[in-house]
Design an enzyme around this catalytic site. Structure first.
Site, PDB file in Angstrom:
ATOM      1  N   ASP A 168      52.998  49.802 -34.809  1.00  0.00           N
ATOM      2  CA  ASP A 168      51.980  49.860 -33.761  1.00  0.00           C
ATOM      3  C   ASP A 168      51.163  48.568 -33.626  1.00  0.00           C
ATOM      4  O   ASP A 168      50.380  48.431 -32.708  1.00  0.00           O
ATOM      5  CB  ASP A 168      51.023  51.028 -34.008  1.00  0.00           C
ATOM      6  CG  ASP A 168      50.149  50.791 -35.231  1.00  0.00           C
ATOM      7  OD1 ASP A 168      50.522  49.973 -36.089  1.00  0.00           O
ATOM      8  OD2 ASP A 168      49.091  51.430 -35.322  1.00  0.00           O
ATOM      9  N   TYR A 262      48.741  39.863 -38.775  1.00  0.00           N
ATOM     10  CA  TYR A 262      49.065  39.984 -40.207  1.00  0.00           C
ATOM     11  C   TYR A 262      49.428  38.655 -40.859  1.00  0.00           C
ATOM     12  O   TYR A 262      49.444  38.549 -42.089  1.00  0.00           O
ATOM     13  CB  TYR A 262      50.188  41.011 -40.421  1.00  0.00           C
ATOM     14  CG  TYR A 262      49.644  42.415 -40.541  1.00  0.00           C
ATOM     15  CD1 TYR A 262      49.311  42.954 -41.781  1.00  0.00           C
ATOM     16  CD2 TYR A 262      49.426  43.192 -39.422  1.00  0.00           C
ATOM     17  CE1 TYR A 262      48.781  44.223 -41.898  1.00  0.00           C
ATOM     18  CE2 TYR A 262      48.895  44.471 -39.527  1.00  0.00           C
ATOM     19  CZ  TYR A 262      48.579  44.976 -40.770  1.00  0.00           C
ATOM     20  OH  TYR A 262      48.046  46.232 -40.880  1.00  0.00           O
TER      21      TYR A 262
END
Ligand code: G6P
Length: 438
Positions: A168, A262
């Site tokens: 997601d 990330y």
């Protein structure tokens, strides 16, 4: 009409997903929703509330919560899997043990992600086997973490299984992009993206007419990262704001692309460690925040016998799960980012790597689109990271301490083989209930 099984019924995300499914019945009709979990007590809290939510909104949908795999997996069309092996208690250790050694403590990146991967492989394979035994025609839509390691494990151990791994995070970031651009929906954009899970880059964002939207996005991101000032998002607390802001520094090192947030754990691990609190990590925030709130609301609904006045809300951003299920069921050929075997899509990269790239999804599954050749910077980073993921899976299969030590050492978040070994030894002790013997 379809029969859905939510594997990980006791997840804090389950009520939001159930509400999302109930909101999308016109697009994706459902006859039955089942929950499966190995923790009955935890699942019951969520299930008692969801049963009421479902009855109120659509009494024709059958509901069942069970810890019995045969009951759960029989007569199912789609398994939506979001399990957390070891629950938040183990996430806390995944975060705090590396931090004790001065290394990034994160649930999917670095040593914490490796530890979580080692815990997740067995339970994920078990879910696939139950599905194949009791509902061999079903599809598993998996968004359990750490998705990169889970995907590599399923490629190695169950290569022909009908599991699709989806994340997601790119969807969340694309929603921010759409807001930055003043668009109603992320679906008003067409994107190109490549990488590994939690480790990738957008190379193109255009509108439906083909107009390049990258310049406007870059202007915003160079100053504010992906930050947008809206409450409507899943990721909207202080810790996520910091992550979205940090994207500007990730962007700075390669202004030709737009990064996945990330990457901060790999490119700025020093910053991350400095801004972490070993006594109060993300797991603590989630337990004190989301978990208390969701379980509290669930208990209120169950006691009152009605959802009136409840504050649980639809996890609208999870509607990508319906998009994926619809693509498989109705052959929509929707273009979606999935984690699939590279198989030449990225020309100058390991064919057997599990990469995150756009695919057209139809009833036969995903057709990955060609990416072409990627630059040296991304290739170098990805080769290092994919080696970590592959070595973890090899270590799990072979019960190899050496391979896990190698995986830990290769991770860009870890400074040396010495530190890798110290963290590994602590993680082995903490995970003895979950990992195979090394
Ligand atoms: C994003 C990632 C997920 C991750 C989640 C953690 O959504 O894509 O992989 O699990 O963030 O969020 P949390 O609020 O639990 O820290």
């Amino acid at each position: 009409k379809f029969s859905i099984l939510v594997a990980g019924g006791g997840s804090t995300y389950t009520p939001g997903i159930v509400l999302m499914l109930l909101d999308n019945l016109d697009k994706f009709p459902i006859r039955q929703i089942k929950f499966y979990d190995n923790d009955k007590e935890r699942q019951d809290i969520v299930a008692n509330a969801c049963e009421i939510l479902i009855k109120e909104r659509n009494p024709e949908i059958d509901f069942l919560a069970t810890t019995n795999p045969e009951e759960a997996f029989t007569d199912v069309d789609f398994v939506m899997a979001h399990i957390r092996a070891g629950k938040y208690a183990m996430r806390e250790l995944d975060e705090k043990i590396p931090l004790k050694h001065g290394v990034v403590g994160q649930e999917t990146c670095g040593p914490g992600g490796i530890a979580y991967g080692m815990r997740s492989i067995g339970p994920m394979i078990e879910l696939i086997d139950y599905m194949e035994k009791y509902s061999p025609n079903a599809w598993m839509l998996n968004y359990s973490n750490p998705a990169a390691i889970v995907a590599e494990a399923t490629r190695r151990l169950r290569p022909n299984s009908k599991i699709l791994n989806i994340c997601d995070m790119p969807i969340g970031i694309e929603r921010h992009m759409a807001t930055i651009l003043g668009l109603k929906s992320r679906k008003d954009m067409t994107i190109k993206y490549y990488g590994l899970n939690h480790f990738g880059w957008w190379t193109s964002v255009t509108d439906k007419e083909g107009k390049d939207l990258m310049p406007k996005l870059k202007e915003h991101i160079a100053q504010h990262g992906y930050n947008v000032n809206l409450q409507m998002y899943q990721h909207n607390d202080a810790s996520w704001n910091d992550t979205f802001m940090k994207a500007k520094d990730i962007y700075a090192i390669d202004p030709t692309t737009l990064p996945n947030t990330y990457l901060k754990y790999y490119l700025y691990p020093d910053y991350v460690v400095e801004h972490s609190d070993i006594n109060y990590s993300r797991a603590n925030m989630v337990m004190d925040g989301r978990e208390k709130f969701v379980f509290g609301e669930c208990k209120k609904i169950a006691e009152a016998g009605t959802s009136e006045g409840c504050e649980l809300h639809i996890d609208e951003h999870a509607s990508y799960i319906v998009d994926l299920a619809r693509a498989l069921a109705y052959n929509t050929k929707e273009r979606m980012l999935l984690i699939v075997e590279n198989n030449g899509a990225i020309e100058n990269f390991d064919k057997t790597a599990m990469v995150e790239i756009p695919c057209l999804v139809g009833c036969e599954g995903p057709e990955p689109l060609t990416v072409g050749t990627i630059p040296q910077f991304q290739k170098g980073l990805m080769e290092q990271q994919v080696s970590v993921e592959k070595l973890v899976v090899e270590a799990w299969i072979e019960g190899s301490y050496t391979k896990l030590w190698q995986a830990m050492t290769i991770s860009k978040t870890v400074p040396s083989a010495k530190v890798a070994k110290e963290i590994l030894d602590d993680l082995i002790e903490a995970n003895n209930e979950f990992w195979p013997e090394l």
